[in-house]
Design a protein around this motif. Structure first.
Motif, PDB file in Angstrom:
ATOM      1  N   LEU A 142       0.947  -1.276  -0.071  1.00  0.00           N
ATOM      2  CA  LEU A 142       0.048  -0.031  -0.105  1.00  0.00           C
ATOM      3  C   LEU A 142       0.853   1.430  -0.127  1.00  0.00           C
ATOM      4  CD1 LEU A 142      -2.823   0.883   0.249  1.00  0.00           C
ATOM      5  CD2 LEU A 142      -2.658   1.084   2.604  1.00  0.00           C
ATOM      6  N   SER A 143       1.970   1.182   0.769  1.00  0.00           N
ATOM      7  CA  SER A 143       2.948   2.354   0.916  1.00  0.00           C
ATOM      8  C   SER A 143       3.458   2.500  -0.678  1.00  0.00           C
ATOM      9  CB  SER A 143       3.928   1.934   1.897  1.00  0.00           C
ATOM     10  OG  SER A 143       4.865   3.237   1.905  1.00  0.00           O
ATOM     11  N   LYS A 203       1.920   1.894  -3.495  1.00  0.00           N
ATOM     12  CA  LYS A 203       0.952   2.294  -4.275  1.00  0.00           C
ATOM     13  C   LYS A 203       0.517   3.645  -4.033  1.00  0.00           C
ATOM     14  CE  LYS A 203      -0.396  -2.343  -5.834  1.00  0.00           C
ATOM     15  NZ  LYS A 203       0.093  -2.183  -7.359  1.00  0.00           N
ATOM     16  N   ALA A 204       0.015   3.930  -2.531  1.00  0.00           N
ATOM     17  CA  ALA A 204      -0.711   5.113  -2.091  1.00  0.00           C
ATOM     18  C   ALA A 204       0.019   6.306  -1.741  1.00  0.00           C
ATOM     19  CB  ALA A 204      -1.698   4.587  -1.039  1.00  0.00           C
ATOM     20  N   LYS A 235       0.872   9.639   3.108  1.00  0.00           N
ATOM     21  CA  LYS A 235      -0.640   9.443   3.720  1.00  0.00           C
ATOM     22  C   LYS A 235      -0.552   8.296   4.711  1.00  0.00           C
ATOM     23  CE  LYS A 235      -3.362   9.418   0.233  1.00  0.00           C
ATOM     24  NZ  LYS A 235      -4.390   8.940  -0.768  1.00  0.00           N
ATOM     25  N   SER A 280       7.085   2.793   5.907  1.00  0.00           N
ATOM     26  CA  SER A 280       7.056   3.837   4.929  1.00  0.00           C
ATOM     27  C   SER A 280       8.333   4.772   5.275  1.00  0.00           C
ATOM     28  CB  SER A 280       5.891   5.019   5.218  1.00  0.00           C
ATOM     29  OG  SER A 280       4.581   4.272   4.972  1.00  0.00           O
ATOM     30  N   ARG A 313       4.317  12.257  -6.124  1.00  0.00           N
ATOM     31  CA  ARG A 313       4.023  10.904  -6.723  1.00  0.00           C
ATOM     32  C   ARG A 313       4.563  10.711  -8.025  1.00  0.00           C
ATOM     33  NH1 ARG A 313       4.148   7.016  -3.933  1.00  0.00           N
ATOM     34  NH2 ARG A 313       2.497   6.039  -5.147  1.00  0.00           N
ATOM     35  N   ARG A 372       1.470   7.589 -12.645  1.00  0.00           N
ATOM     36  CA  ARG A 372       0.991   6.225 -12.595  1.00  0.00           C
ATOM     37  C   ARG A 372       1.135   5.312 -13.869  1.00  0.00           C
ATOM     38  NH1 ARG A 372      -3.244   5.681  -8.950  1.00  0.00           N
ATOM     39  NH2 ARG A 372      -3.882   3.535 -10.044  1.00  0.00           N
TER      40      ARG A 372
END
Length: 421
Positions: free
Chosen positions: A74-75, A77-78, A82, A124, A202, A205
C-alpha cells in the motif's frame, strides 16, 4: 573534528522533507521510549503476572508482522506520507487508550491495535528517506536516522523513569505510571504536525500493461531474491531479540531490584551508546565494507550479552548491556542501506515491510517463551537461559549473513551506491 565536519557537511545536504521527518521521528520515538520503559510496570501494577506481559508484547509484534507486507504494498501504491499520517493518528490514539484501560482482554486487544497502526509508519519511513536522498547520502542518512531515533528513545526512557518516580511522590503508583504513559501518547501525536508539512511528489501512474511487462524483468526477480535472503537473516536475529529485548527493564528490576529511574537511566545510556556507534558506523564500512562491518559489530556484541546473562553485579550487567546494545544495533543502518541499494525502487516498500515483518514475527513467537522460562527458572537462571539462547541465535544469524552476502562486500571510500535514486 574531522568526524564532526563529515557529519555536518552531510546534514547540510538534506532537503526539507528529510529534516521534517527527523522532527517527526524524534517526537514518536520519545513517546515510544516512555512506553517501552514503563508499560511492563503498568501491567504489573494492575496485578497481572509476566505471562500477560508476554502476551501483550507478542500480540503487538504479531499484528505488525501480519500487516507489514500489505502495508508495504500500500505504501508503494498510495504514498508514504499518507500512510505515515494515518499511522501516527492511529498509534497515538491507541497509546492513549492503552494508558487508561485495565482489563486483560483490552490490554491485549489494544496491543494488537498498536502493532497494526505503527506498522504504517515503520514500513514507510525508510523508503521515504531513500526516495528523498541521493545514493551517496544513504549510508550516512540511515546512520543518522537510526541515531536520532535512538537518541529520542534515550530521552523517552529517561522521562519515563523520572516522571513515574516524580508522580509517585504525590499520587499512588498506578496513577503515576498512567499519567506518564498519557504524556508519552500526546508526544507521539505531536508528530502529526511535521508529517502534515511533508511534500510528496508521487511518480506518474503506470498502466497495467506496463506493470505486467515490468514484472517480467530481471530487476524484480533479483529484488525478490535479495528480499528473501535478507528476511532469513532478520528472522534469526528477530527470534533472538524477542527473547530478551522487551524484558530488559524487568531483568534489571527482578535480578537487582533497581528503581524505575535507575532502569530508565541504564536503558537510555544503552540507547545513547547505540546512537554513538551508529554515527561511527560509516567509518567502519570504509575499512571493512558493509557486510563485514555488520558481522564484526554483531559478533563483538555476543561477549557482552553473555556477561549480562551471568553476572550478579548490577554495574557489570549495565556495562554488558550498554556494549551489547551499541554493537548489535550499530549495523542496522548499514544493513538497511545495503538492502535499499540492491532492491528495485518500485519494491523498496515491500523490501522494508518483509524485513520488519520477519523481525516482528520473531518477537511474537519468542515473547511468551521468554516469560515462561523466567517464570519456571527464576530471575537468575531464567534470564541467563534466555540470554544464552539469544547469543546462539545471533551467532547463527550473523554467520548466515556473512556467508550469503560476502560477495557484495566492497570497502569503499565514497560510500556511493550503484543504483540510482
Amino acid at each position: 573534528m574531522a568526524l564532526y565536519q563529515e557529519w555536518a557537511a552531510q546534514i547540510k545536504t538534506y532537503n526539507r522533507n528529510i529534516r521534517l521527518t527527523f522532527v517527526a521521528n524524534i517526537l514518536t520515538q520519545i513517546g515510544l521510549g516512555i512506553f517501552m520503559v514503563i508499560y511492563n510496570f503498568y501491567i504489573r501494577e494492575l496485578g497481572y503476572n509476566e505471562l500477560v506481559n508476554g502476551k501483550v508484547i507478542a500480540m503487538t509484534s504479531l499484528a505488525t508482522a501480519l500487516i507489514l507486507i500489505p502495508a508495504g504494498i500500500l505504501s508503494d501504491k498510495a504514498g508514504r506520507k499518507k500512510l505515515m499520517l494515518y499511522g501516527a493518528v492511529g498509534t497515538g490514539l491507541i497509546l492513549f487508550t492503552r494508558s487508561i484501560v485495565e482489563s486483560q482482554s483490552l490490554l491485549i486487544l489494544f496491543a494488537f491495535g498498536t502493532g497494526l497502526a505503527s506498522a504504517f509508519i515503520q514500513v514507510s519511513i525508510i523508503p521515504w528517506l531513500a526516495e528523498n536522498s541521493k545514493p551517496d547520502q544513504r549510508v550516512h542518512l540511515f546512520s543518522i536516522h537510526f541515531a536520532v531515533m535512538t537518541g529520542a528513545n534515550v530521552i523517552g526512557s529517561l522521562l519515563g523513569g523520572i516522571l513515574t518516580d516524580l508522580f509517585g511522590m504525590m499520587i499512588p503508583g498506578l496513577e503515576s505510571i498512567r499519567y506518564t504513559l498519557i504524556i508519552g501518547a500526546f508526544l507521539f501525536l505531536a508528530a502529526l504536525i511535521p508529517i502534515m508539512k511533508l511534500n510528496e511528489k508521487r511518480p506518474p501512474r503506470i498502466s497495467a500493461s506496463d506493470i505486467k511487462e515490468k514484472t517480467k524483468g530481471i530487476p524484480h526477480k533479483a529484488s525478490f531474491k535479495i528480499i528473501l535472503l535478507f528476511a532469513v537473516a532478520q528472522l534469526m536475529i528477530g527470534f533472538g531479540a524477542g527473547l530478551v529485548i522487551p524484558y530488559l527493564n524487568l531483568y534489571f528490576a527482578d535480578r537487582f531490584m533497581a528503581s524505575n529511574s535507575l532502569i530508565g537511566l541504564v536503558i537510555s545510556l544503552g540507547q545513547g551508546a547505540t546512537a554513538v556507534a551508529m554515527i561511527i558506523g560509516p567509518m567502519v564500512v570504509r575499512r571493512l565494507g558493509e557486510v563485514r562491518a555488520v558481522v564484526v559489530l554483531q559478533m563483538l556484541s555476543l561477549h557482552f550479552l553473555l556477561l549480562t546473562a551471568y553476572t550478579e553485579n548490577f554495574w557489570l550487567a549495565a556495562l554488558g548491556f550498554l556494549f551489547r546494545q551499541a554493537l548489535m544495533n550499530a549495523g542496522n543502518p548499514i544493513q538497511m542501506s545495503l538492502m535499499m541499494s540492491k532492491v528495485d525502487d518500485s519494491m523498496k516498500g515491500l523490501a522494508n515491510s518483509v524485513n520488519q515483518m520477519v523481525f516482528n514475527l520473531g518477537w511474537a513467537v519468542m515473547g511468551p517463551v521468554s516469560t515462561g522460562i523466567v517464570l519456571k527458572y527464576g530471575s537468575y537462571w531464567g534470564y541467563a537461559t534466555v540470554f544464552t539462547i539469544t547469543a546462539g541465535l545471533y551467532l547463527v544469524g550473523s554467520t548466515y549473513f556473512f556467508v550469503v552476502f560476502k560477495t557484495m562486500d566492497k570497502p569503499k571510500s565514497g560510500m556511493v551506491n550503484t543504483k540510482p535514486a
